[in-house]
Design an enzyme around this catalytic site. Structure first.
Site, PDB file in Angstrom:
ATOM      1  CE  LYS A 134      -3.040 -23.482 -15.037  1.00  0.00           C
ATOM      2  NZ  LYS A 134      -2.090 -23.902 -16.100  1.00  0.00           N
ATOM      3  CB  SER A 152      -4.143 -23.281 -19.209  1.00  0.00           C
ATOM      4  OG  SER A 152      -3.139 -24.031 -18.537  1.00  0.00           O
ATOM      5  CB  SER A 183      -0.091 -23.777 -19.731  1.00  0.00           C
ATOM      6  OG  SER A 183      -1.002 -24.310 -20.649  1.00  0.00           O
TER       7      SER A 183
END
Length: 601
Positions: free
Chosen positions: A220, A292, A316
């Protein structure tokens, strides 16, 4: 009127010392106004008046924001004394003596997931993988790409598969499918091939590092990578290139893993829209991947990486794992260091694995756990995991009401009904009816503090999403939260943690609907670990979104409905991720849905 002590010291004797000598000094340093009585202590309300003028009307309007009510007389006193009593507490930010707070500076207070007197996970390490026989390696590249790390690692260890070939497979798939998914921010082709060739040389020389050696992965893009852009998904950071690797990157490098891509996240870790667009769900390209950790979810589900590292503050990892049908392991707060990762909320942020299988997530956790000096909330801990352990007799708590109402589905209820077949014992549990969403004051306040400069300098205006529920507006609004309420919410957080300790004295794990809002909020604030597992499929007649409904932009509708994955979530005791993994493996084997792939990938 007499000068304050501050004014006297600044403009009186100290300003003259050194400018005269001898007897003249005594005459010159005599104050021109009344001197405080010797030995008098400092007092509130004796400083200079600073800041803008305020009036009783100012307080009457401000009362609406913090939901308190003063009398007319109280407002008058407050307004008249504000500039000498409290306005100066903002001097750190407003000046004249401003102090810049470096992004790596953590708050002095820190959250400890373990309550005093409570046990903190296993007392020793144990890590036993599943059977060493991975089966025959398929000839088709797509079949290889979708294989779990448990198989990929054995094929590499047995030299049936080279890291370079596997890396080339994933790089090709990333380039081929990213235009559909928009899940890649930076492809790390050259470094990946270099790392893969190094892994092959080491393995050929008998220097096998373990189950992640030679396995391609994606990060990420809030995890720093030396010399490679780390953008946080935000417009104003898109050219940011760190000098050092984050702690988890260093640990995965040491494990011999191969970084193939920096994967997308919603800007500043909110939802699934970043400066390159919206990351889409491989199972339903008309909807976002959720966030996210959108890129890690989409890339793992579509077979573009062996595994990915995501992060969670309030859902997330759980939400994109649900949407994209992957396994998401959110570790106990403090187990995995966040050194070198973007801070959204110091007391909530967690880094964890997103994989295609339960055991894979434990393999990754094993490699990235442990304290690091760069994260003052990280701790040393033990991990006890046995992939072949018997789960018979384990007590699984569930909330009856939650299982019978939305967002629970028949898939959730079927998972609950399956427990006795595996020898586990379902146990009804309940929480007090408290306002758990009040805990989000901590997230909003810490997030606004983490991005204070961007908010006050209006750089957040550059973000693609400017809706009322996006960070720019929420961070502005958070400036008006009450400091007293922050402290009271922190105390409420401890009360909630005590309730979780009570429940876990009765059960070994909890089985919950993955997107039950109260539990996402509760478990993230108490720091408990969770694992989200694909458990079946549901049909949806409308695309789903992380954003508040917008009548001006209705979501796509489907007729007939579309079939998409659905998962359940297990919540474990603090630092007992091994138990989560053991139960997860048992359930995964009964669900019989882990191997199904998104049709277009």
């Amino acid at each position: 009127m007499a000068k304050s002590r501050r004014e006297f010291l600044t403009h009186g004797s100290l300003g003259l010392v050194g400018t005269v000598v001898g007897a003249e000094v005594l005459a010159l340093v005599q104050p021109t106004t009344q001197e405080p009585t010797p030995g008098a202590p400092p007092a509130f309300g004796t400083g200079p008046a600073v800041g803008p003028e305020v009036s009783p009307t100012t307080f009457a309007e401000a009362e609406k924001l913090v939901q308190v009510q003063l009398s007319s007389a109280e407002r008058t006193v407050a307004a008249e004394s504000w500039r000498v009593n409290l306005a100066s507490v903002y001097e750190r930010r407003t000046g004249p003596r401003k102090v810049t707070l470096d992004a790596t500076l953590a708050p002095w207070s820190r959250y400890n997931s373990v309550l005093p007197g409570q046990p903190a996970g296993p007392q020793r390490d144990q890590f036993l993988r599943s059977d060493a026989n991975p089966g025959a390696m398929p000839s088709d590249d797509a079949d290889i790409a979708y294989a779990p790390v448990t198989q990929l690692s054995r094929w590499i260890e047995q030299r049936k598969l080279s890291s370079e070939r596997l890396t080339q497979i994933y790089l090709h798939r990333l380039e081929r499918f990213d235009p559909k998914l928009r899940c890649v921010i930076t492809l790390t082709r050259e470094q990946a091939l270099e790392q893969a060739r190094k892994a092959d040389r080491e393995i050929a020389a008998g220097k096998y590092r373990g189950p992640l050696h030679g396995i391609p992965w994606g990060a990420k893009d809030l995890v720093d990578t030396a010399g490679i852009p780390t953008t946080y998904g935000a417009e104003f950071y898109r050219n940011r290139i760190p000098k050092d690797d984050a702690a988890v990157v260093k640990r995965l490098n040491e494990a011999g893993a191969v970084l193939v891509a920096k994967l997308s996240l919603g800007a500043l870790a909110l939802n699934d829209i970043w400066f390159g667009g919206q990351t889409m769900n491989p199972w339903l390209l008309e909807e976002g991947a959720s966030g996210s950790s959108a890129g890690p979810g989409a890339a793992t589900a579509a077979g573009l990486v062996g595994f990915a590292i995501g992060s969670e503050t309030g859902g997330s990892i759980v939400s994109p794992s649900m949407r994209c049908g992957v396994c998401g392991l959110r570790p106990t707060f403090g187990r995995v260091p966040r050194s070198g990762a973007m801070t959204l909320c110091w007391s909530l942020d967690k880094l964890g694995a997103m994989t295609r299988g339960v055991e894979d997530s434990l393999l990754v956790l094993h490699a990235i756990s442990g304290a690091d000096a760069g994260d003052n909330s990280s701790v040393s801990s033990h991990l006890a995991f046995d992939a072949n352990a018997n789960v018979k007799g384990l007590r699984v708590g569930y909330f009856p009401r939650w299982m019978n109402e939305s967002p629970a589905t028949d898939v959730d209820r079927a998972a609950l009904a399956l427990l006795p077949k595996l020898g586990m014992v379902p146990v009804e549990v309940n929480f007090p009816d408290w306002p758990y969403q009040s805990l989000n004051l901590i997230l909003f306040a810490e997030g606004a503090a983490a991005f204070e400069e961007l908010t006050l300098n209006h750089e957040l205006d550059q973000l693609k999403v400017q809706t009322p529920d996006a960070w720019p507006n929420l961070f502005r609004q958070a400036r008006f939260l009450s400091a007293v309420d922050f402290v009271q919410t922190d105390r409420f957080r401890r009360k909630v943690a005590e309730e979780m300790a009570r429940i876990f004295s009765e059960v070994d794990v909890l089985l919950v609907p993955s997107l039950r809002d109260e539990m996402l909020t509760i478990s993230n604030h108490t720091g408990h670990p969770s694992i989200t597992i694909r458990a079946g499929f549901v049909e949806v007649s409308e695309a789903r979104s992380d954003w508040a409904p917008d009548p001006q932009h209705p979501l796509p509708k489907f007729s007939p409905p579309r079939r998409v994955p659905h998962g359940v979530t297990l919540i474990g005791r603090l630092f007992e991720e091994g138990t989560l993994g053991q139960i997860g493996i048992a359930l995964e084997g009964e669900f019989h849905v882990a191997n199904e792939r998104p049709p277009s990938f």
